[in-house]
Design a protein around this motif. Structure first.
Motif, PDB file in Angstrom:
ATOM      1  N   LEU A   1      -4.746   6.311  -4.844  1.00  0.00           N
ATOM      2  CA  LEU A   1      -5.793   5.626  -4.085  1.00  0.00           C
ATOM      3  C   LEU A   1      -6.416   4.491  -4.892  1.00  0.00           C
ATOM      4  O   LEU A   1      -6.713   3.420  -4.343  1.00  0.00           O
ATOM      5  CB  LEU A   1      -6.874   6.619  -3.673  1.00  0.00           C
ATOM      6  CG  LEU A   1      -6.540   7.519  -2.475  1.00  0.00           C
ATOM      7  CD1 LEU A   1      -7.616   8.588  -2.297  1.00  0.00           C
ATOM      8  CD2 LEU A   1      -6.395   6.704  -1.196  1.00  0.00           C
TER       9      LEU A   1
ATOM     10  N   LEU B   1       0.561   4.383  -2.577  1.00  0.00           N
ATOM     11  CA  LEU B   1       0.228   5.719  -2.085  1.00  0.00           C
ATOM     12  C   LEU B   1       1.398   6.691  -2.237  1.00  0.00           C
ATOM     13  O   LEU B   1       1.191   7.907  -2.334  1.00  0.00           O
ATOM     14  CB  LEU B   1      -0.204   5.643  -0.619  1.00  0.00           C
ATOM     15  CG  LEU B   1      -1.476   4.828  -0.362  1.00  0.00           C
ATOM     16  CD1 LEU B   1      -1.819   4.823   1.120  1.00  0.00           C
ATOM     17  CD2 LEU B   1      -2.646   5.355  -1.172  1.00  0.00           C
TER      18      LEU B   1
ATOM     19  N   LEU C   1      -7.960   2.966   4.547  1.00  0.00           N
ATOM     20  CA  LEU C   1      -8.038   3.233   3.109  1.00  0.00           C
ATOM     21  C   LEU C   1      -9.455   3.630   2.705  1.00  0.00           C
ATOM     22  O   LEU C   1      -9.644   4.503   1.843  1.00  0.00           O
ATOM     23  CB  LEU C   1      -7.586   1.999   2.332  1.00  0.00           C
ATOM     24  CG  LEU C   1      -7.204   2.223   0.865  1.00  0.00           C
ATOM     25  CD1 LEU C   1      -6.096   3.259   0.753  1.00  0.00           C
ATOM     26  CD2 LEU C   1      -6.768   0.924   0.214  1.00  0.00           C
TER      27      LEU C   1
ATOM     28  N   GLY D   1      -3.987   1.717  -4.617  1.00  0.00           N
ATOM     29  CA  GLY D   1      -4.018   1.126  -3.288  1.00  0.00           C
ATOM     30  C   GLY D   1      -5.228   0.236  -3.073  1.00  0.00           C
ATOM     31  O   GLY D   1      -5.128  -0.840  -2.486  1.00  0.00           O
TER      32      GLY D   1
ATOM     33  N   LEU E   1       0.828  -1.204   0.000  1.00  0.00           N
ATOM     34  CA  LEU E   1       0.000   0.000   0.000  1.00  0.00           C
ATOM     35  C   LEU E   1       0.864   1.256   0.000  1.00  0.00           C
ATOM     36  O   LEU E   1       0.545   2.240  -0.662  1.00  0.00           O
ATOM     37  CB  LEU E   1      -0.919   0.005   1.225  1.00  0.00           C
ATOM     38  CG  LEU E   1      -2.088  -0.970   1.221  1.00  0.00           C
ATOM     39  CD1 LEU E   1      -2.939  -0.775   2.469  1.00  0.00           C
ATOM     40  CD2 LEU E   1      -2.942  -0.819  -0.026  1.00  0.00           C
TER      41      LEU E   1
END
Length: 293
Positions: free
Chosen positions: A229, A42, A256, A232, A38
């Motif tokens: 995003l 990001l 998230l 992610g 992640l």
């Protein structure tokens, strides 16, 4: 067990092949790798804000080496899927992106082939590697056996695994490790619970997608955040199919989702303040209402 003098319920260090899997503060190698996957996606939102190339390289290297050190193949696949989303949603044409991706892949493969570590790296890859093949076989078995139990209790799930077909999956530690978050939710909460569970991420993905399409006309930084995003969320959706909600994964799931909702609000307010919509409050109300139709 105590680790560094601290009570630790996840056991000692885990190995894979001839390597030791990094844990750091992630409580488990998969959770640590998941966090780094992640982080890689990001980080793409900040990449353009860093003016010095050295800072950008250090950032990429820190996340990439940490992800590799976890030796967790599920997060590797998730990171690859997420980064592909970030890359292919960029402003350049698809032909240019495909050529760059192909050239970069050939370059990496060629460099690995020239080193004594090339075959070793291939052995660690999922599906094609030879290291810890039993892990992949066990995941396949978990899915097929769990499907039988889910079909017996389709709506709200089974309250206990005891005495069910899942007993054959019980490992030497005395546990049945459901290494698939979707299967785990469906077993305990049925398809109704699975719909709610997946629905949160899918709703977040749809909301970010719509907001990102608007952000491209508003501000470059919002465009980058939206792409990060999206990457992610895709990385999370892919990785959850390879692991249970161990360690920090549960918290990251909701973090998230919250970031996605915040991004949608930020895009809506920025679009209104920039003059693309006349009234800020009206624009926000109308936008949020349209997302819940």
């Amino acid at each position: 067990m105590r680790s560094w003098g601290v009570p630790w319920k996840f056991g000692g260090y885990l190995g894979r092949g001839d390597g030791v899997r990094a844990i750091a503060s992630g409580s488990h190698p998969i959770a640590f790798g998941f966090t780094m996957a992640l982080g890689l996606c990001l980080y793409c939102a900040l990449h353009g804000e860093l003016k010095r190339p050295l800072y950008r390289i250090v950032g990429w290297a820190a996340f990439a080496f940490a992800l590799i050190a976890s030796i967790s193949r599920g997060p590797w696949v998730g990171a690859a899927a997420g980064l592909c989303v970030v890359y292919f949603t960029g402003s350049e044409s698809l032909d240019v992106k495909l050529r760059r991706a192909a050239l970069g892949s050939l370059l990496v493969i060629g460099l690995l082939a020239l080193t004594p570590y090339g075959q070793k790296a291939v052995d660690y890859l999922p599906f094609v590697g030879t290291v810890d093949e039993g892990s992949v076989v066990y995941r396949e078995r978990v899915f097929s056996v769990s499907l039988q139990v889910i079909l017996q209790y389709p709506l709200f799930g089974a309250h206990s695994y005891s005495g069910s077909a899942l007993e054959e999956l019980r490992q030497g530690e005395g546990i049945i490790d459901i290494v698939n978050a979707y299967v785990g939710v469906a077993l305990g909460n049925g398809l109704v619970g699975l719909l709610v569970y997946v629905g949160v991420l899918l709703a977040s993905l749809f909301t970010v997608w719509r907001s990102w399409l608007r952000s491209r006309r508003v501000e470059k930084s919002l465009d980058n955040i939206g792409r990060a995003l999206l990457g992610g969320l895709v990385a999370m959706l892919v990785t959850l199919a390879t692991t249970s909600m161990v360690g920090l994964i549960y918290q990251l799931y909701w973090i998230l989702a919250g970031l996605s909702a915040g991004y949608a609000l930020a895009v809506s307010m920025r679009a209104a303040s920039s003059g693309s919509l006349a009234d800020s409050s009206y624009a926000h109300t109308r936008y949020m209402a349209s997302n819940w139709r």
